[in-house]
Design a protein around this motif. Structure first.
Motif, PDB file in Angstrom:
ATOM      1  N   GLU A 516       0.857  -1.191   0.000  1.00 50.59           N
ATOM      2  CA  GLU A 516       0.000   0.000   0.000  1.00 50.59           C
ATOM      3  C   GLU A 516       0.886   1.233   0.000  1.00 50.59           C
ATOM      4  O   GLU A 516       1.954   1.243   0.620  1.00 50.59           O
ATOM      5  CB  GLU A 516      -0.935   0.011   1.210  1.00 50.59           C
ATOM      6  CG  GLU A 516      -2.011   1.078   1.143  1.00 50.59           C
ATOM      7  CD  GLU A 516      -3.195   0.829   2.069  1.00 50.59           C
ATOM      8  OE1 GLU A 516      -4.170   1.590   2.017  1.00 50.59           O
ATOM      9  OE2 GLU A 516      -3.141  -0.147   2.846  1.00 50.59           O
ATOM     10  N   GLN A 517       0.443   2.273  -0.714  1.00 45.09           N
ATOM     11  CA  GLN A 517       1.237   3.494  -0.806  1.00 45.09           C
ATOM     12  C   GLN A 517       0.305   4.693  -0.924  1.00 45.09           C
ATOM     13  O   GLN A 517      -0.640   4.686  -1.720  1.00 45.09           O
ATOM     14  CB  GLN A 517       2.170   3.432  -2.013  1.00 45.09           C
ATOM     15  CG  GLN A 517       3.142   4.597  -2.124  1.00 45.09           C
ATOM     16  CD  GLN A 517       4.178   4.378  -3.228  1.00 45.09           C
ATOM     17  OE1 GLN A 517       4.305   3.272  -3.757  1.00 45.09           O
ATOM     18  NE2 GLN A 517       4.915   5.418  -3.570  1.00 45.09           N
ATOM     19  N   ALA A 518       0.554   5.723  -0.109  1.00 48.42           N
ATOM     20  CA  ALA A 518      -0.288   6.922  -0.107  1.00 48.42           C
ATOM     21  C   ALA A 518       0.372   7.983   0.762  1.00 48.42           C
ATOM     22  O   ALA A 518       1.286   7.679   1.544  1.00 48.42           O
ATOM     23  CB  ALA A 518      -1.685   6.598   0.435  1.00 48.42           C
ATOM     24  N   SER A 576      -1.505  -6.906  -8.685  1.00 49.51           N
ATOM     25  CA  SER A 576      -0.897  -5.626  -9.054  1.00 49.51           C
ATOM     26  C   SER A 576      -1.165  -4.569  -7.988  1.00 49.51           C
ATOM     27  O   SER A 576      -2.073  -4.705  -7.154  1.00 49.51           O
ATOM     28  CB  SER A 576      -1.459  -5.149 -10.396  1.00 49.51           C
ATOM     29  OG  SER A 576      -1.209  -6.098 -11.402  1.00 49.51           O
ATOM     30  N   LEU A 577      -0.375  -3.501  -8.039  1.00 46.94           N
ATOM     31  CA  LEU A 577      -0.587  -2.340  -7.175  1.00 46.94           C
ATOM     32  C   LEU A 577      -1.591  -1.439  -7.886  1.00 46.94           C
ATOM     33  O   LEU A 577      -1.272  -0.804  -8.901  1.00 46.94           O
ATOM     34  CB  LEU A 577       0.742  -1.623  -6.936  1.00 46.94           C
ATOM     35  CG  LEU A 577       0.863  -0.712  -5.716  1.00 46.94           C
ATOM     36  CD1 LEU A 577       0.636  -1.478  -4.427  1.00 46.94           C
ATOM     37  CD2 LEU A 577       2.231  -0.050  -5.680  1.00 46.94           C
ATOM     38  N   VAL A 578      -2.812  -1.389  -7.353  1.00 42.87           N
ATOM     39  CA  VAL A 578      -3.920  -0.711  -8.029  1.00 42.87           C
ATOM     40  C   VAL A 578      -4.186   0.638  -7.373  1.00 42.87           C
ATOM     41  O   VAL A 578      -4.227   0.745  -6.148  1.00 42.87           O
ATOM     42  CB  VAL A 578      -5.202  -1.583  -7.968  1.00 42.87           C
ATOM     43  CG1 VAL A 578      -6.357  -0.886  -8.661  1.00 42.87           C
ATOM     44  CG2 VAL A 578      -4.945  -2.948  -8.595  1.00 42.87           C
ATOM     45  N   GLU A 579      -4.398   1.675  -8.189  1.00 44.54           N
ATOM     46  CA  GLU A 579      -4.720   3.009  -7.658  1.00 44.54           C
ATOM     47  C   GLU A 579      -6.209   3.073  -7.334  1.00 44.54           C
ATOM     48  O   GLU A 579      -7.058   3.092  -8.225  1.00 44.54           O
ATOM     49  CB  GLU A 579      -4.336   4.099  -8.659  1.00 44.54           C
ATOM     50  CG  GLU A 579      -4.432   5.504  -8.062  1.00 44.54           C
ATOM     51  CD  GLU A 579      -3.724   6.541  -8.900  1.00 44.54           C
ATOM     52  OE1 GLU A 579      -3.079   7.442  -8.333  1.00 44.54           O
ATOM     53  OE2 GLU A 579      -3.833   6.469 -10.140  1.00 44.54           O
ATOM     54  N   MET A 580      -6.533   3.098  -6.034  1.00 41.92           N
ATOM     55  CA  MET A 580      -7.926   3.101  -5.587  1.00 41.92           C
ATOM     56  C   MET A 580      -8.531   4.497  -5.623  1.00 41.92           C
ATOM     57  O   MET A 580      -9.731   4.660  -5.793  1.00 41.92           O
ATOM     58  CB  MET A 580      -8.007   2.556  -4.154  1.00 41.92           C
ATOM     59  CG  MET A 580      -7.268   1.242  -3.949  1.00 41.92           C
ATOM     60  SD  MET A 580      -7.972  -0.113  -4.905  1.00 41.92           S
ATOM     61  CE  MET A 580      -9.449  -0.461  -3.957  1.00 41.92           C
ATOM     62  N   HIS A 584      -3.398   6.966  -4.007  1.00 44.16           N
ATOM     63  CA  HIS A 584      -3.563   5.888  -3.030  1.00 44.16           C
ATOM     64  C   HIS A 584      -3.577   4.548  -3.764  1.00 44.16           C
ATOM     65  O   HIS A 584      -4.544   4.202  -4.449  1.00 44.16           O
ATOM     66  CB  HIS A 584      -4.859   6.079  -2.245  1.00 44.16           C
ATOM     67  CG  HIS A 584      -4.996   5.133  -1.085  1.00 44.16           C
ATOM     68  ND1 HIS A 584      -6.084   5.143  -0.247  1.00 44.16           N
ATOM     69  CD2 HIS A 584      -4.193   4.147  -0.614  1.00 44.16           C
ATOM     70  CE1 HIS A 584      -5.941   4.210   0.675  1.00 44.16           C
ATOM     71  NE2 HIS A 584      -4.791   3.587   0.465  1.00 44.16           N
ATOM     72  N   LYS A 585      -2.485   3.774  -3.605  1.00 47.48           N
ATOM     73  CA  LYS A 585      -2.341   2.501  -4.300  1.00 47.48           C
ATOM     74  C   LYS A 585      -2.392   1.352  -3.302  1.00 47.48           C
ATOM     75  O   LYS A 585      -1.821   1.440  -2.219  1.00 47.48           O
ATOM     76  CB  LYS A 585      -1.013   2.462  -5.066  1.00 47.48           C
ATOM     77  CG  LYS A 585      -0.865   3.561  -6.105  1.00 47.48           C
ATOM     78  CD  LYS A 585       0.518   3.548  -6.718  1.00 47.48           C
ATOM     79  CE  LYS A 585       0.712   4.694  -7.702  1.00 47.48           C
ATOM     80  NZ  LYS A 585       2.092   4.734  -8.241  1.00 47.48           N
ATOM     81  N   ARG A 587      -2.172  -3.100  -3.177  1.00 47.75           N
ATOM     82  CA  ARG A 587      -1.903  -4.344  -3.905  1.00 47.75           C
ATOM     83  C   ARG A 587      -3.060  -5.311  -3.669  1.00 47.75           C
ATOM     84  O   ARG A 587      -3.239  -5.839  -2.576  1.00 47.75           O
ATOM     85  CB  ARG A 587      -0.584  -4.969  -3.450  1.00 47.75           C
ATOM     86  CG  ARG A 587      -0.127  -6.115  -4.354  1.00 47.75           C
ATOM     87  CD  ARG A 587       1.288  -6.542  -4.050  1.00 47.75           C
ATOM     88  NE  ARG A 587       2.261  -5.514  -4.313  1.00 47.75           N
ATOM     89  CZ  ARG A 587       2.772  -5.230  -5.505  1.00 47.75           C
ATOM     90  NH1 ARG A 587       2.368  -5.906  -6.566  1.00 47.75           N
ATOM     91  NH2 ARG A 587       3.667  -4.275  -5.640  1.00 47.75           N
TER      92      ARG A 587
END
Length: 590
Positions: A516-518, A576-580, A584-585, A587
């Motif tokens: 997760e990335q944000a 995949s790492l999805v942009e929600m 804000h991504k 996996r």
């Protein structure tokens, strides 16, 4: 009710100097936890070492009575012979030390060192000891207990070594456990599980616990009684509920004010801008081969990093968060060119805006030397990263000598300037590292990294071993340096409260993957991934009415097989790492 351990009027000094601990009193009852709280140098650890009589040779117990009271009778620990004391250490009283690398033998396997307690004090056979130790390794969170048993200390991460120390202290089921910063080097999920384990053991055996810590969140989750120490004296003592809810002494209130917290105000984070990237990591993977100790077994592949994509904007801070072994430090070493990524991955570095990017792992000798001037690292353990045989002046000027910058006088002046910038003074240049406290050594490490005027600094757990007041000073220093010099930080940490304060964007890693990335404002108030939720739930708060939710921690920190189908991954199936939402991504399987 008679206390299990009673300490009265304890005074300790070195040589002919003034006492470093003066008139300390505390009691620990069976099955209960006493927390000794205070800054580095307040006398917490040396008071506990006095109980076990493992003080440095130059230290003297000038006065005091230490009494151990059990069903087997009372023992005056300060009066019995050394032979009798050896029967108590590690058996009836165990201690978890703060620095495992200095406490574990580098020449012996971890399993043998932990088993030794059972051989010496219980007369257990090798097979019985191995079975008990493997069970204890599983309880303290080793993902592969058998592998850890057959490993040497240097083959384990700092967090893994600390788990081994905890297992060593707890395997004999002592009556009293002295834990000196037992979870400092652990990520928050493992910390929560270990604290829960210690609590369970207390319930099973009636074990008492003396907890030496600077983390008020840990105190709130563990202690019934608190003793606050400062400069060798007791400032405040009483029940945890009273002290945490209404601290009376100004020093106790100061500790509360310095403790970082995840902000409780909802906000929407702004994604880090991508126009001017100083560092761009693309599809970075790193695989290690672990050779089998038995010839008939196949070698095992260890996936340290898998498909890591990170972008760091100039003048900003990207924090990488995760447990020990998640791949954080490996990713940082690859970013600095200290490790080669697997084929297909690349790292791009732009020294200045508008310049063509440098491929970090395809540099010539001259390009590498120029790159090393622009990218520096601050390590987790400042004591290990500073040579004990070099004066501070030599350690500080060494980078300038390597790059042939300036005259001897100019290098010395630069070193003095950097010390002033990090809050120290030029008069300290002639000292050796051992003459400084942990916080001062970390400042020295930052000053040394700044000697070449870098534009990128990788900070690998720079505050994890520091007490809250010194941690506050180091974070303020890093922020001030970033603002004045437009520095970019790749910040490795497991402390979400620190990350919430300093980061512009957060990447959460688990088993080599960014899950997760944000921006922190988004991540902390709208976490999607179960592992991110576990990290937030595991963060201890200095509020006795808000204990850690161990069930939520166990769910997210457990095996990916236990997660909901949408988040599960394996070695052969990685979502995949999805942009929600913008910036804000997560996996997950879409």
């Amino acid at each position: 009710m008679t206390a299990l351990l009673s300490v009265r009027d304890l005074t300790i000094g070195f040589g002919a100097g003034e006492p470093v601990v003066r008139d300390v009193n505390f009691d620990v009852e069976a099955g209960q936890t006493l927390a000794l709280v205070g800054e580095s140098g307040s006398g917490k650890t040396i008071s506990c070492r006095a109980v076990l009589r493992i003080l440095p040779r130059t230290a003297q117990i000038r006065s005091g009575v230490m009494q151990l009271n059990t069903s087997k009778g009372s023992v005056a620990l300060s009066e019995i012979s050394e032979r009798e004391m050896r029967g108590i250490r590690g058996n009836r009283i165990s201690m978890i030390f703060q620095e495992p690398m200095r406490s574990l033998s580098p020449l012996h396997k971890i399993g043998n060192q932990v088993s030794e307690v059972l051989w010496l004090h219980r007369g257990a056979s090798e097979s019985e000891a191995r079975k008990e130790v493997l069970s204890q390794f599983e309880r303290v969170g080793f993902p592969d207990p058998a592998r850890a048993y057959d490993s040497y200390p240097f083959e384990l991460s700092g967090g893994m070594r600390q788990r081994a120390m905890i297992a060593m202290a707890m395997v004999s089921k002592p009556e009293l456990l002295i834990a000196d910063e037992p979870t400092t080097a652990l990520d928050v999920t493992t910390q929560a599980q270990v604290l829960g384990l210690i609590k369970d053991l207390q319930k099973e055996t009636g074990m008492a616990l003396v907890l030496v810590t600077h983390d008020l969140g840990v105190v709130a989750n563990m202690a019934e009684h608190v003793v606050v120490m400062h400069k060798g004296r007791v400032m405040e003592a009483g029940s945890a509920e009273l002290i945490l809810n209404a601290p009376a002494h100004p020093y106790t209130r100061q500790l509360f004010d310095a403790a970082p917290e995840i902000p409780d105000k909802e906000a929407v984070g702004i994604p880090m801008p991508n126009e001017d990237l100083i560092l761009d990591m693309k599809d970075v993977c790193k695989t290690y081969t672990m050779r089998s100790s038995r010839g008939w077994k196949a070698d095992k592949l260890i996936y340290a990093c898998r498909g890591v994509d990170l972008k760091l904007a100039r003048g900003k801070t990207l924090a990488v968060v995760g447990e020990s072994g998640s791949g954080k430090t490996t990713a940082a070493r690859i970013a600095l060119g200290a490790e080669l990524p697997d084929p297909g991955g690349e790292v791009l570095f732009r020294a200045a805006p508008g310049e063509d990017p440098i491929r970090v792992h395809q540099m010539t000798r001259e390009e590498r030397k120029a790159f090393q001037r622009k990218a520096q690292m601050v390590f987790q353990d400042p004591y290990s990263s500073l040579s004990p045989r070099m004066r501070i002046q030599d350690a500080m000027t060494e980078p300038l000598e390597i790059h042939n910058i300036g005259t001897t006088a100019e290098r010395r002046d630069k070193a003095a300037e950097m010390l002033e910038r990090v809050g120290l003074n030029a008069g300290m240049l002639k000292r050796y590292p051992h003459a400084f406290s942990g916080g001062q050594r970390q400042r020295l490490s930052i000053a040394r990294a700044m000697m070449l005027d870098p534009s990128l600094i990788v900070c690998d757990e720079p505050t994890s071993a520091l007490d809250v007041s010194v941690q506050e000073q180091i974070l303020t220093l890093l922020e001030r340096l970033q603002d004045s010099l437009n520095l970019s930080y790749l910040f490795i940490s497991h402390d979400l409260a620190v990350v919430a304060r300093i980061a512009d964007e957060v990447a959460v890693m688990r088993q080599g993957l960014v899950v997760e990335q944000a921006p922190p404002e988004t991540l902390f108030y709208n976490p999607r991934h179960p592992y991110t939720k576990a990290l937030i739930a595991a963060q201890p708060e200095p509020d006795i009415n808000r204990p850690i939710d161990l069930k939520l921690v166990a769910l997210g920190a457990g095996s990916p097989d236990s997660w909901d189908d949408v988040f599960r991954f394996s070695d052969t199936m990685i979502p995949s790492l999805v942009e929600m939402e913008p910036g804000h991504k997560v996996r997950c399987h879409v």
